[in-house]
Design an enzyme around this catalytic site. Structure first.
Site, PDB file in Angstrom:
ATOM      1  N   GLY A   1      14.475  -3.884  -7.143  1.00 30.19           N
ATOM      2  CA  GLY A   1      14.952  -5.266  -7.035  1.00 30.19           C
ATOM      3  C   GLY A   1      16.137  -5.490  -7.957  1.00 30.19           C
TER       4      GLY A   1
ATOM      5  N   ASN B   1       3.278  -6.693  -0.219  1.00 28.19           N
ATOM      6  CA  ASN B   1       2.739  -5.728  -1.173  1.00 28.19           C
ATOM      7  C   ASN B   1       3.801  -5.414  -2.228  1.00 28.19           C
ATOM      8  OD1 ASN B   1       4.256  -4.469   0.856  1.00 28.19           O
ATOM      9  ND2 ASN B   1       3.004  -2.623   0.953  1.00 28.19           N
TER      10      ASN B   1
ATOM     11  N   HIS C   1       9.412  -7.428  -6.463  1.00 27.16           N
ATOM     12  CA  HIS C   1      10.704  -7.019  -7.016  1.00 27.16           C
ATOM     13  C   HIS C   1      11.165  -8.060  -8.022  1.00 27.16           C
ATOM     14  CE1 HIS C   1      11.596  -4.347  -3.266  1.00 27.16           C
ATOM     15  NE2 HIS C   1      10.490  -4.026  -3.887  1.00 27.16           N
ATOM     16  N   THR C   2      11.384  -7.594  -9.252  1.00 30.34           N
ATOM     17  CA  THR C   2      11.744  -8.525 -10.327  1.00 30.34           C
ATOM     18  C   THR C   2      13.243  -8.507 -10.562  1.00 30.34           C
ATOM     19  OG1 THR C   2       9.719  -7.700 -11.322  1.00 30.34           O
ATOM     20  CG2 THR C   2      11.023  -9.226 -12.647  1.00 30.34           C
TER      21      THR C   2
ATOM     22  N   GLN D   1       8.330  -0.225  -2.120  1.00 28.66           N
ATOM     23  CA  GLN D   1       7.456   0.902  -2.479  1.00 28.66           C
ATOM     24  C   GLN D   1       8.301   2.105  -2.951  1.00 28.66           C
ATOM     25  OE1 GLN D   1       6.500  -0.723   0.899  1.00 28.66           O
ATOM     26  NE2 GLN D   1       5.662  -2.105  -0.614  1.00 28.66           N
TER      27      GLN D   1
ATOM     28  N   THR E   1       2.924  -7.839  -8.306  1.00 24.18           N
ATOM     29  CA  THR E   1       2.202  -8.475  -7.204  1.00 24.18           C
ATOM     30  C   THR E   1       0.747  -8.749  -7.569  1.00 24.18           C
ATOM     31  OG1 THR E   1       3.655  -7.428  -5.610  1.00 24.18           O
ATOM     32  CG2 THR E   1       1.531  -8.164  -4.776  1.00 24.18           C
ATOM     33  N   THR E   2       0.109  -7.814  -8.269  1.00 22.92           N
ATOM     34  CA  THR E   2      -1.330  -7.965  -8.508  1.00 22.92           C
ATOM     35  C   THR E   2      -1.686  -8.128  -9.986  1.00 22.92           C
ATOM     36  OG1 THR E   2      -1.565  -5.569  -8.637  1.00 22.92           O
ATOM     37  CG2 THR E   2      -1.925  -6.571  -6.470  1.00 22.92           C
TER      38      THR E   2
ATOM     39  N   PRO F   1      -2.714  -3.409 -14.662  1.00 26.98           N
ATOM     40  CA  PRO F   1      -1.956  -2.532 -15.571  1.00 26.98           C
ATOM     41  C   PRO F   1      -1.514  -1.279 -14.816  1.00 26.98           C
ATOM     42  CG  PRO F   1      -4.278  -2.669 -16.220  1.00 26.98           C
ATOM     43  CD  PRO F   1      -4.096  -3.609 -15.078  1.00 26.98           C
ATOM     44  N   ARG F   2      -0.263  -0.885 -15.012  1.00 25.78           N
ATOM     45  CA  ARG F   2       0.213   0.324 -14.319  1.00 25.78           C
ATOM     46  C   ARG F   2      -0.184   1.566 -15.117  1.00 25.78           C
ATOM     47  NH1 ARG F   2       5.998  -2.492 -13.560  1.00 25.78           N
ATOM     48  NH2 ARG F   2       5.548  -3.745 -11.715  1.00 25.78           N
TER      49      ARG F   2
ATOM     50  N   SER G   1      20.023   1.947 -16.666  1.00 25.25           N
ATOM     51  CA  SER G   1      19.636   0.573 -16.957  1.00 25.25           C
ATOM     52  C   SER G   1      18.919   0.527 -18.297  1.00 25.25           C
ATOM     53  CB  SER G   1      18.728   0.081 -15.826  1.00 25.25           C
ATOM     54  OG  SER G   1      18.149  -1.152 -16.147  1.00 25.25           O
TER      55      SER G   1
HETATM   56  P1  GDP Z   1      10.665  -2.810  -8.072  1.00 27.84           P
HETATM   57  O1  GDP Z   1       9.387  -3.073  -7.356  1.00 27.84           O
HETATM   58  O2  GDP Z   1      11.153  -1.412  -7.855  1.00 27.84           O
HETATM   59  O3  GDP Z   1      11.729  -3.822  -7.769  1.00 27.84           O
HETATM   60  O4  GDP Z   1      10.334  -2.921  -9.620  1.00 27.84           O
HETATM   61  P2  GDP Z   1       9.445  -4.074 -10.339  1.00 27.84           P
HETATM   62  O5  GDP Z   1      10.274  -5.300 -10.437  1.00 27.84           O
HETATM   63  O6  GDP Z   1       8.116  -4.180  -9.720  1.00 27.84           O
HETATM   64  O7  GDP Z   1       9.206  -3.407 -11.741  1.00 27.84           O
HETATM   65  C1  GDP Z   1      10.250  -3.073 -12.596  1.00 27.84           C
HETATM   66  C2  GDP Z   1      10.064  -3.835 -13.917  1.00 27.84           C
HETATM   67  O8  GDP Z   1      10.926  -3.318 -14.877  1.00 27.84           O
HETATM   68  C3  GDP Z   1      10.415  -5.310 -13.813  1.00 27.84           C
HETATM   69  O9  GDP Z   1       9.595  -6.025 -14.692  1.00 27.84           O
HETATM   70  C4  GDP Z   1      11.859  -5.354 -14.280  1.00 27.84           C
HETATM   71  O10 GDP Z   1      12.240  -6.624 -14.805  1.00 27.84           O
HETATM   72  C5  GDP Z   1      11.847  -4.321 -15.343  1.00 27.84           C
HETATM   73  N1  GDP Z   1      13.090  -3.582 -15.550  1.00 27.84           N
HETATM   74  C6  GDP Z   1      13.988  -3.122 -14.635  1.00 27.84           C
HETATM   75  N2  GDP Z   1      14.931  -2.384 -15.234  1.00 27.84           N
HETATM   76  C7  GDP Z   1      14.631  -2.380 -16.552  1.00 27.84           C
HETATM   77  C8  GDP Z   1      15.202  -1.740 -17.688  1.00 27.84           C
HETATM   78  O11 GDP Z   1      16.183  -1.017 -17.623  1.00 27.84           O
HETATM   79  N3  GDP Z   1      14.578  -1.960 -18.892  1.00 27.84           N
HETATM   80  C9  GDP Z   1      13.477  -2.738 -19.023  1.00 27.84           C
HETATM   81  N4  GDP Z   1      12.956  -2.893 -20.233  1.00 27.84           N
HETATM   82  N5  GDP Z   1      12.907  -3.337 -17.979  1.00 27.84           N
HETATM   83  C10 GDP Z   1      13.470  -3.151 -16.751  1.00 27.84           C
HETATM   84  P1  IMO Z   2       7.333  -2.234  -4.854  1.00 25.38           P
HETATM   85  O1  IMO Z   2       8.250  -2.523  -3.697  1.00 25.38           O
HETATM   86  C1  IMO Z   2       3.866  -0.158  -6.451  1.00 25.38           C
HETATM   87  C2  IMO Z   2       0.611   0.680  -3.676  1.00 25.38           C
HETATM   88  C3  IMO Z   2      -0.697  -0.033  -3.937  1.00 25.38           C
HETATM   89  C4  IMO Z   2      -1.678   1.004  -3.411  1.00 25.38           C
HETATM   90  C5  IMO Z   2      -0.951   1.589  -2.205  1.00 25.38           C
HETATM   91  C6  IMO Z   2      -1.341   0.961  -0.870  1.00 25.38           C
HETATM   92  O2  IMO Z   2       7.140  -3.378  -5.777  1.00 25.38           O
HETATM   93  O3  IMO Z   2       7.741  -0.968  -5.541  1.00 25.38           O
HETATM   94  P2  IMO Z   2      -0.861  -1.400   0.253  1.00 25.38           P
HETATM   95  O4  IMO Z   2      -1.175  -2.791  -0.205  1.00 25.38           O
HETATM   96  O5  IMO Z   2       0.587  -1.152   0.485  1.00 25.38           O
HETATM   97  O6  IMO Z   2      -1.685  -0.976   1.427  1.00 25.38           O
HETATM   98  O7  IMO Z   2      -1.326  -0.458  -0.970  1.00 25.38           O
HETATM   99  O8  IMO Z   2       0.427   1.352  -2.432  1.00 25.38           O
HETATM  100  N1  IMO Z   2       1.796  -0.191  -3.549  1.00 25.38           N
HETATM  101  C7  IMO Z   2       2.723  -0.336  -4.490  1.00 25.38           C
HETATM  102  N2  IMO Z   2       2.776   0.164  -5.748  1.00 25.38           N
HETATM  103  N3  IMO Z   2       4.886  -0.895  -5.965  1.00 25.38           N
HETATM  104  C8  IMO Z   2       4.864  -1.383  -4.714  1.00 25.38           C
HETATM  105  O9  IMO Z   2       5.903  -2.028  -4.155  1.00 25.38           O
HETATM  106  C9  IMO Z   2       3.719  -1.139  -3.921  1.00 25.38           C
HETATM  107  N4  IMO Z   2       3.353  -1.470  -2.661  1.00 25.38           N
HETATM  108  C10 IMO Z   2       2.188  -0.872  -2.442  1.00 25.38           C
HETATM  109  O10 IMO Z   2      -0.887  -0.306  -5.294  1.00 25.38           O
HETATM  110  O11 IMO Z   2      -1.816   2.049  -4.354  1.00 25.38           O
HETATM  111 MG    MG Z   3       7.455  -3.787  -7.765  1.00 30.07          MG
END
Ligand code: GDP
Ligand code: IMO
Ligand code: MG
Length: 428
Positions: free
Chosen positions: A18, A39, A42-43, A223, A299-300, A303-304, A412
């Site tokens: 995101g 599912n 994106h932050t 994903q 989304t949920t 803890p990762r 980043s």
């Molecule tokens: P996406 O699903 O691939 O869009 O990623 P997410 O938004 O679910 O998770 C990425 C997390 O890392 C978010 O909380 C972002 O704000 C954060 N993030 C992204 N890039 C950086 C970075 O370079 N440093 C730090 N500290 N956080 C970041």
């Molecule tokens: P973004 O776009 C991380 C994972 C779920 C589960 C598996 C199947 O934010 O990167 P689902 O609900 O899709 O049937 O779940 O996939 N999962 C993700 N894990 N980031 C995601 O999306 C995910 N979308 C699904 O945690 O293990």
């Molecule tokens: Mg994500």
């Protein structure tokens, strides 16, 4: 000239797709989400304001960008309206959004089925997001699915829902689950159709026009490659293919139209949900990474799980996606660690292997073989060029390039849009 860029996750999701989509979108004309549903989480952070998007493409903050939700997506209308109203409450009202008439609709019974299937799997549960994604794609494949365009025709919508429930209700009943009333759902979803009508269009034609006019198109993956239903750690995967190869199919463009594929990669690895994860570790360092990196699901809230960077899966992702550049994310989170490990290959039953095995049981037994690198102590969150990075951090990026065979083209150093350094001029 790169008119079309695919942003793809190379690990198990949450790599920062995101953030990079928003960063690159500033120069794009069109931003497309082509698969998955809510599912995804994106932050995006713009000047300390944080937004979490689940369905809406990350180009939404720029009024000049056409945002497309393409045919390969599964869309839960309730979640979409919620997202639209959150954006509106935060002043994001001037945007362009287009939804494919061919995208699938997530129905209320999909959420119930998702929960049921997970409970039946017991300790083999996938750990889904429980958003009904798997059952929605299942209905698509078994031709019980409802498409966005179907929401506009009340009578045929009711017929289709009745047909789906003819087989779904008995299943739910068998397991003492709530059954559904076709008339009530048809009324509710027809209303959704009316609310969505102005957004619905043939997005494949829209994208063809954009291609014909050499507009800049950015495809925002959801994903990650290791969650791909074809090339991931099946069965612990999602129900779509989040790869670059799926983009043409899932958005209705020709495969030749893709020019660049950026692999979005965390400087370490995370996974949320169940399934094998060779480089996972649990100690005070992983706990530190989780806290500093705020590694809790968008989304949920789960803890990762945390692991070291795994270049076996990155080479897999490179090959499957045709990655042309890597964007290394959350590099700042590693600051302060004495040593950083990179997995370069696996040991499987006494043999060294360099690829991801196809059989999940084999993957479970893979032991990581590491190369260890000295860390750096400097705060890098304000760095604006490669040269400003501490030497050890530069060497870490060089090692990633060496083990993956791909150039790092973006890195980043923090969540904000500004904390991004591009080493290549994309869309120019
Ligand atoms: P996406 O699903 O691939 O869009 O990623 P997410 O938004 O679910 O998770 C990425 C997390 O890392 C978010 O909380 C972002 O704000 C954060 N993030 C992204 N890039 C950086 C970075 O370079 N440093 C730090 N500290 N956080 C970041
Ligand atoms: P973004 O776009 C991380 C994972 C779920 C589960 C598996 C199947 O934010 O990167 P689902 O609900 O899709 O049937 O779940 O996939 N999962 C993700 N894990 N980031 C995601 O999306 C995910 N979308 C699904 O945690 O293990
Ligand atoms: Mg994500």
């Amino acid at each position: 000239m790169d008119h079309t860029i695919v942003v793809v996750g190379t690990q198990w999701g949450d790599e920062g797709k995101g953030k990079i989509t928003d960063f690159l979108a500033r120069k794009a004309d069109v931003v497309v989400r082509s698969q998955g549903g809510n599912n995804a989480g994106h932050t995006i952070q713009i000047d300390k304001q944080k937004f979490a998007l689940h369905l809406i493409p990350s180009g939404i903050f720029n009024p000049n960008i056409k945002n497309v939700m393409a045919n390969g997506m599964v869309i839960y209308p309730k979640a979409l309206f919620e997202e639209i109203s959150i954006l509106e409450s935060r002043g994001i009202t001037n945007y362009q959004l287009y939804i494919s008439d061919r995208a699938q609709v997530v129905m209320p019974y999909h959420l119930e089925l998702d929960d049921l299937m997970e409970s039946l799997k017991g300790d083999q549960a996938v750990g889904t997001t429980k958003k009904g994604i798997g059952p929605a794609y299942t209905d698509k494949a078994s031709r019980f699915g409802i498409r966005i365009g179907d929401l506009l025709y009340k009578e045929s919508l009711l017929e289709s829902i009745k047909m789906a429930l003819n087989y779904i209700n008995p299943v739910l009943k068998t397991f003492n689950r709530e059954t559904f009333n076709a008339d009530l759902i048809a009324d509710e979803y027809f209303e959704y159709g009316l609310k969505l009508k102005s957004y619905i269009t043939d997005t494949s034609l829209l994208l063809q026009d954009a291609l014909d006019y050499h507009q800049k198109i950015l495809f925002e993956g959801a994903q990650g490659t290791m969650l791909c239903i074809e090339h991931g750690t099946y069965p612990f995967v999602t129900s779509s293919s989040p790869t670059a190869a799926s983009v043409p199919l899932a958005s209705g463009i020709a495969p030749q139209a893709i020019s660049e594929v950026i692999g979005i990669t965390k400087a370490y690895t995370t996974r949320v949900g169940g399934g094998a994860f060779p480089t996972e570790f649990e100690d005070e360092i992983s706990a530190l990474i989780r806290e500093v990196g705020h590694e809790y699901g968008t989304t949920t809230g789960r803890p990762r799980r945390i692991g070291w960077l795994d270049t076996v899966i990155l080479r897999h992702a490179r090959r499957i996606n045709g990655i042309t550049g890597l964007s290394i994310m959350l590099l700042d989170v590693l600051s302060g660690l004495k040593q950083i490990k990179i997995c370069i290959s696996y040991e499987l039953d006494g043999r060294i292997i360099h690829n991801v095995p196809g059989n999940y049981r084999d993957f479970l037994r893979c032991k990581p073989i590491y190369s260890t690198y000295p860390g750096w102590s400097e705060d890098i969150s304000n760095v604006t060029s490669f040269e400003e990075l501490p030497k050890n951090c530069q060497n870490y990026l060089f090692a990633i390039e060496e083990f993956t065979g791909v150039k790092v083209t973006i890195f980043s150093v923090g969540p904000d849009r500004k904390q991004t350094v591009s080493l290549k001029r994309y869309f120019e």
